[in-house]
Write a protein that holds these residues in place. Structure first.
Motif, PDB file in Angstrom:
ATOM      1  N   ALA A 157       0.816  -1.214   0.000  1.00 34.06           N
ATOM      2  CA  ALA A 157       0.000   0.000   0.000  1.00 34.06           C
ATOM      3  C   ALA A 157       0.853   1.269   0.000  1.00 34.06           C
ATOM      4  N   GLY A 158       2.186   1.126   0.113  1.00 34.06           N
ATOM      5  CA  GLY A 158       3.087   2.262   0.002  1.00 34.06           C
ATOM      6  C   GLY A 158       3.501   2.899   1.305  1.00 34.06           C
ATOM      7  N   ASN A 159       3.234   2.244   2.442  1.00 35.46           N
ATOM      8  CA  ASN A 159       3.488   2.856   3.743  1.00 35.46           C
ATOM      9  C   ASN A 159       4.912   2.635   4.246  1.00 35.46           C
ATOM     10  N   THR A 160       5.308   3.470   5.198  1.00 41.75           N
ATOM     11  CA  THR A 160       6.459   3.195   6.054  1.00 41.75           C
ATOM     12  C   THR A 160       5.947   2.344   7.204  1.00 41.75           C
ATOM     13  N   ASN A 161       6.662   1.240   7.528  1.00 41.98           N
ATOM     14  CA  ASN A 161       6.138   0.245   8.449  1.00 41.98           C
ATOM     15  C   ASN A 161       7.032   0.068   9.665  1.00 41.98           C
ATOM     16  N   LEU A 162       6.442   0.227  10.837  1.00 35.10           N
ATOM     17  CA  LEU A 162       7.123   0.007  12.110  1.00 35.10           C
ATOM     18  C   LEU A 162       6.452  -1.188  12.776  1.00 35.10           C
ATOM     19  N   VAL A 163       7.227  -2.229  13.053  1.00 33.77           N
ATOM     20  CA  VAL A 163       6.658  -3.492  13.510  1.00 33.77           C
ATOM     21  C   VAL A 163       7.139  -3.805  14.921  1.00 33.77           C
ATOM     22  N   LYS A 164       6.204  -4.207  15.764  1.00 39.02           N
ATOM     23  CA  LYS A 164       6.551  -4.676  17.102  1.00 39.02           C
ATOM     24  C   LYS A 164       6.172  -6.145  17.232  1.00 39.02           C
ATOM     25  N   THR A 165       7.132  -6.978  17.623  1.00 37.37           N
ATOM     26  CA  THR A 165       6.837  -8.360  17.982  1.00 37.37           C
ATOM     27  C   THR A 165       7.010  -8.517  19.489  1.00 37.37           C
ATOM     28  N   GLY A 166       6.460  -9.601  20.057  1.00 37.14           N
ATOM     29  CA  GLY A 166       6.470  -9.806  21.492  1.00 37.14           C
ATOM     30  C   GLY A 166       7.865 -10.056  22.046  1.00 37.14           C
ATOM     31  N   GLY A 167       8.054  -9.706  23.299  1.00 40.83           N
ATOM     32  CA  GLY A 167       9.364  -9.832  23.917  1.00 40.83           C
ATOM     33  C   GLY A 167       9.871 -11.250  23.994  1.00 40.83           C
ATOM     34  N   ALA A 168       8.962 -12.244  24.016  1.00 40.01           N
ATOM     35  CA  ALA A 168       9.372 -13.646  24.081  1.00 40.01           C
ATOM     36  C   ALA A 168       9.297 -14.324  22.723  1.00 40.01           C
ATOM     37  N   ASP A 169       8.965 -13.575  21.671  1.00 35.55           N
ATOM     38  CA  ASP A 169       8.828 -14.158  20.334  1.00 35.55           C
ATOM     39  C   ASP A 169      10.191 -14.415  19.707  1.00 35.55           C
ATOM     40  N   GLY A 170      10.174 -15.247  18.669  1.00 35.06           N
ATOM     41  CA  GLY A 170      11.369 -15.424  17.867  1.00 35.06           C
ATOM     42  C   GLY A 170      11.604 -14.216  16.975  1.00 35.06           C
ATOM     43  N   LEU A 171      12.555 -14.354  16.088  1.00 34.69           N
ATOM     44  CA  LEU A 171      12.942 -13.229  15.223  1.00 34.69           C
ATOM     45  C   LEU A 171      12.574 -13.472  13.765  1.00 34.69           C
ATOM     46  N   PHE A 172      11.537 -14.274  13.544  1.00 33.80           N
ATOM     47  CA  PHE A 172      11.153 -14.537  12.158  1.00 33.80           C
ATOM     48  C   PHE A 172      10.806 -13.252  11.421  1.00 33.80           C
ATOM     49  N   THR A 173      10.008 -12.393  12.035  1.00 39.14           N
ATOM     50  CA  THR A 173       9.570 -11.159  11.362  1.00 39.14           C
ATOM     51  C   THR A 173      10.768 -10.304  10.979  1.00 39.14           C
ATOM     52  N   GLN A 174      11.687 -10.106  11.920  1.00 41.26           N
ATOM     53  CA  GLN A 174      12.862  -9.274  11.653  1.00 41.26           C
ATOM     54  C   GLN A 174      13.732  -9.884  10.549  1.00 41.26           C
ATOM     55  N   LEU A 175      13.960 -11.190  10.638  1.00 38.42           N
ATOM     56  CA  LEU A 175      14.823 -11.844   9.656  1.00 38.42           C
ATOM     57  C   LEU A 175      14.175 -11.853   8.275  1.00 38.42           C
ATOM     58  N   ALA A 176      12.879 -12.146   8.216  1.00 42.36           N
ATOM     59  CA  ALA A 176      12.185 -12.168   6.919  1.00 42.36           C
ATOM     60  C   ALA A 176      12.189 -10.784   6.279  1.00 42.36           C
ATOM     61  N   LEU A 177      12.007  -9.733   7.080  1.00 42.73           N
ATOM     62  CA  LEU A 177      12.038  -8.378   6.520  1.00 42.73           C
ATOM     63  C   LEU A 177      13.432  -8.010   6.042  1.00 42.73           C
ATOM     64  N   SER A 178      14.452  -8.491   6.737  1.00 42.26           N
ATOM     65  CA  SER A 178      15.808  -8.208   6.269  1.00 42.26           C
ATOM     66  C   SER A 178      16.070  -8.901   4.929  1.00 42.26           C
ATOM     67  N   LEU A 179      15.567 -10.114   4.776  1.00 38.53           N
ATOM     68  CA  LEU A 179      15.730 -10.826   3.504  1.00 38.53           C
ATOM     69  C   LEU A 179      14.920 -10.165   2.398  1.00 38.53           C
ATOM     70  N   LEU A 180      13.747  -9.643   2.733  1.00 36.27           N
ATOM     71  CA  LEU A 180      12.958  -8.924   1.728  1.00 36.27           C
ATOM     72  C   LEU A 180      13.682  -7.651   1.312  1.00 36.27           C
ATOM     73  N   GLY A 181      14.274  -6.954   2.275  1.00 34.65           N
ATOM     74  CA  GLY A 181      15.057  -5.769   1.935  1.00 34.65           C
ATOM     75  C   GLY A 181      16.241  -6.095   1.054  1.00 34.65           C
ATOM     76  N   ASP A 182      16.887  -7.239   1.309  1.00 32.01           N
ATOM     77  CA  ASP A 182      18.014  -7.661   0.477  1.00 32.01           C
ATOM     78  C   ASP A 182      17.577  -7.970  -0.956  1.00 32.01           C
ATOM     79  N   ALA A 183      16.296  -8.344  -1.118  1.00 34.22           N
ATOM     80  CA  ALA A 183      15.792  -8.687  -2.450  1.00 34.22           C
ATOM     81  C   ALA A 183      15.383  -7.460  -3.254  1.00 34.22           C
ATOM     82  N   ASP A 184      15.519  -6.278  -2.660  1.00 38.01           N
ATOM     83  CA  ASP A 184      15.142  -5.028  -3.336  1.00 38.01           C
ATOM     84  C   ASP A 184      16.394  -4.200  -3.627  1.00 38.01           C
ATOM     85  N   PRO A 185      16.856  -4.169  -4.879  1.00 37.75           N
ATOM     86  CA  PRO A 185      18.074  -3.417  -5.192  1.00 37.75           C
ATOM     87  C   PRO A 185      17.913  -1.908  -5.066  1.00 37.75           C
ATOM     88  N   THR A 186      16.673  -1.402  -5.009  1.00 34.74           N
ATOM     89  CA  THR A 186      16.472   0.045  -4.909  1.00 34.74           C
ATOM     90  C   THR A 186      16.715   0.572  -3.495  1.00 34.74           C
TER      91      THR A 186
END
Length: 460
Positions: A157-186
């Motif tokens: 939708a074109g937004n800037t996204n700030l994500v909060k995951t739970g303090g006891a959660d794993g890091l899937f969200t953070q890692l997946a977003l880093s990989l998505l960022g790596d897939a964007d050359p722009t």
């Protein structure tokens, strides 16, 4: 890699940082966000998603290995290997370029990429969808991939996204977003994603994270939504993805054939019933208690047949206590001829037959209520739960589907599917009765010249 991620569990615009740096950046968060003058082309997002999705569709890639390892890490999401495999398959499917393009066309049909939309009957007025701006996602803890997929929709939708995951959660969200960022050359995706892991009890952090928000998407209970709302700035849009209950319905026109109930059993056991579309109650089109008990016996046999092929997810201590309490109460009520309880020897599943039709939430983890509900009572019985009723899986003859669907829609249901397809989705499907991309956007209008000279309707 894991030791690094555990000491730096914060992903900030393409960089892994530690707690002290995250706290420093939170203090100046608004100034670090990309300017609204730099739009994010949805084609950039779709292309990056397609690249990552292709990598996640291949179990031999390092991206797949890293995310699968994160989902199964005992210190992270702690999913069984089979569940992690299923979750990654679902993520790969969700990132498919054709699927995302179809969703964009269905939900935002006149985004800037396709030009403005002339409104019929509105003369010179034109409308379009634009990003809401800065979108905060409060991710749920019960579905590891939900925070990432919500962020993908926020990016689309074109937004800037700030994500909060739970303090006891794993890091899937953070890692997946880093990989998505790596897939964007722009680099545009990186600059529009921040993902932090901390407890909601850290109210100072939560307040600072929410301070620049134009909208906050909250996945969780009503209490969670209320708690986050207290930290929202004035005028901020609250997008609640709250708790829902889904049910299956066995119509009198469809006998409880083994294959039908096995499909329902798979929907019940998949992901330990933790998906909002998972059935919690099987309603039977009857007022006869003996018919309810007979269907419950058939359902128990179906669960016993299907269970060995589906990964086990172990409930937490609190979750197991709730299951034990519900099953114990139902067992005691057998002496009143109100219930009949059948459980797997290992406690993997429970069938709770109950002659009272009122909706009762399941404690999940393979616990299914079986209750009577004559079709003529569908609306009156379920309408009081209309704010929570989501998916209904129908087991009926083809000719009965339309009439039954109409009754369930009037009762408040948002989705009707055949039994066995309750967990399936399609591109652009409404979520909880609304379109996610539209909730993550704003509708703007432009009245073109010549400008009015004082006549006509005015805004109030």
């Amino acid at each position: 890699m894991k030791s690094v991620r555990r000491t730096t569990p914060y992903y900030w615009q393409g960089v892994w940082i530690d707690e002290a740096e995250a706290e420093r950046r939170l203090a100046t968060l608004t100034g670090s966000l990309p300017p609204a003058a730099r739009p994010l082309d949805p084609h950039v997002v779709i292309a990056a998603c397609g690249r990552l999705g292709a990598r996640l569709g291949d179990a031999s890639t390092p991206e797949y290995a890293r995310l699968h390892g994160e989902l199964t890490d005992p210190l992270g999401s702690a999913l069984p290997a089979e569940d992690a495999t299923d979750q990654l398959a679902a993520v790969a499917a969700a990132l498919d370029t054709g699927r995302l393009s179809a969703q964009l066309d269905a939900e935002l049909p006149d985004t800037p990429r396709t030009g403005e939309h002339h409104v019929p009957g509105a003369g010179r007025a034109r409308e379009r969808w634009l990003p809401v701006g800065t979108l905060v996602h409060i991710a749920p803890s019960n579905v590891a991939v939900a925070g990432f997929l919500s962020t993908v929709e926020g990016l689309l939708a074109g937004n800037t996204n700030l994500v909060k995951t739970g303090g006891a959660d794993g890091l899937f969200t953070q890692l997946a977003l880093s990989l998505l960022g790596d897939a964007d050359p722009t680099g545009r995706i990186r600059e529009r994603t921040v993902a932090l892991r901390f407890s909601s009890r850290e109210t100072g952090w939560l307040t600072r994270l929410c301070r620049p928000a134009d909208a906050i998407a909250v996945w969780g209970t009503e209490e969670a939504v209320a708690g986050v709302t207290r930290h929202a700035p004035a005028g901020c849009r609250i997008i609640d993805w709250g708790p829902k209950i889904s049910v299956a319905y066995l119509d009198r026109t469809e006998p409880p054939v083994p294959d039908l109930l096995r499909r329902l059993a798979r929907d019940t056991l998949h992901n330990a019933q933790r998906t909002c579309t998972s059935p919690q109650i099987l309603y039977v089109d009857t007022a006869d208690p003996e018919r309810v008990f007979a269907v419950a016996d058939d359902m128990a046999r179906a669960l016993d047949t299907v269970a060995p092929g589906i990964a086990v997810r172990t409930p937490s201590t609190a979750e197991q206590a709730e299951i034990t309490n519900v099953v114990t109460v139902a067992t005691l009520e057998q002496h009143l001829d109100l219930t009949r309880v059948t459980s797997a020897p290992d406690g993997r599943w429970h069938v709770l037959a109950d002659i009272r039709p009122a909706p009762t939430a399941s404690p999940l983890y393979g616990t299914l209520w079986v209750k009577p509900l004559p079709r003529e009572n569908i609306v009156s019985t379920l309408h009081p739960m209309r704010r929570y009723l989501q998916t209904v899986g129908l087991g009926c003859a083809p000719g009965a589907a339309e009439e039954l669907a109409d009754a369930f829609f009037r009762a408040g249901a948002l989705r009707i599917t055949p039994i066995g397809e309750m967990l399936n989705t399609y591109p652009g499907e409404p979520h909880d009765g609304v379109l996610a991309l539209q909730r993550y956007s704003r509708r703007v209008s432009l009245l073109t010249a010549p400008w009015p000279t004082g006549e006509g309707e005015q805004c109030g």
